[in-house]
Design an enzyme around this catalytic site. Structure first.
Site, PDB file in Angstrom:
ATOM      1  N   PHE A   1       0.829  -1.195   0.000  1.00 50.24           N
ATOM      2  CA  PHE A   1       0.000   0.000   0.000  1.00 50.24           C
ATOM      3  C   PHE A   1       0.867   1.249   0.000  1.00 50.24           C
ATOM      4  CE2 PHE A   1      -2.522  -3.379   1.820  1.00 50.24           C
ATOM      5  CZ  PHE A   1      -3.696  -3.271   1.096  1.00 50.24           C
ATOM      6  N   CYS A   2       0.256   2.353  -0.459  1.00 49.00           N
ATOM      7  CA  CYS A   2       0.909   3.655  -0.511  1.00 49.00           C
ATOM      8  C   CYS A   2       1.576   3.950   0.833  1.00 49.00           C
ATOM      9  CB  CYS A   2      -0.137   4.713  -0.838  1.00 49.00           C
ATOM     10  SG  CYS A   2       0.534   6.360  -0.976  1.00 49.00           S
ATOM     11  N   PRO A   3       2.791   4.447   0.808  1.00 46.69           N
ATOM     12  CA  PRO A   3       3.584   4.942  -0.324  1.00 46.69           C
ATOM     13  C   PRO A   3       4.600   3.935  -0.849  1.00 46.69           C
ATOM     14  CG  PRO A   3       4.612   5.706   1.676  1.00 46.69           C
ATOM     15  CD  PRO A   3       3.404   4.872   2.087  1.00 46.69           C
TER      16      PRO A   3
END
Length: 82
Positions: free
Chosen positions: A16-18
């Site tokens: 998941f981000c980042p």
């Protein structure tokens, strides 16, 4: 798109981000101009994040597609700008 061959691959599925963007930045930095990286990801925000990445760092988004919850991107290194 079958005539485009990726020279680098990044599996960001489950991340998941980042983290996917950070991993992409590291790969792009080490690539030669005109090399292409194929990225597979499952986080829907990568669609937005990778497009912004390409616009900001002058790289070329060749392909962005989704199939069964997996997002596939082809990004061509166009610039050494970091």
């Amino acid at each position: 798109m079958s005539d485009i061959t990726a020279t680098h691959h990044l599996n960001a599925k489950g991340l998941f981000c980042p983290e996917p963007v950070m991993m992409l930045h590291n790969i792009i930095r080490d690539m030669a101009l005109n090399d292409v990286v194929e990225i597979l990801a499952t986080d829907p925000s990568t669609q937005r994040d990778f497009l912004k990445f390409c616009n900001f760092l002058n790289q070329e988004m060749i392909l962005m597609e989704e199939q069964d919850g997996v997002y596939r991107f082809l990004i061509k290194k166009q610039s050494d700008d970091e």
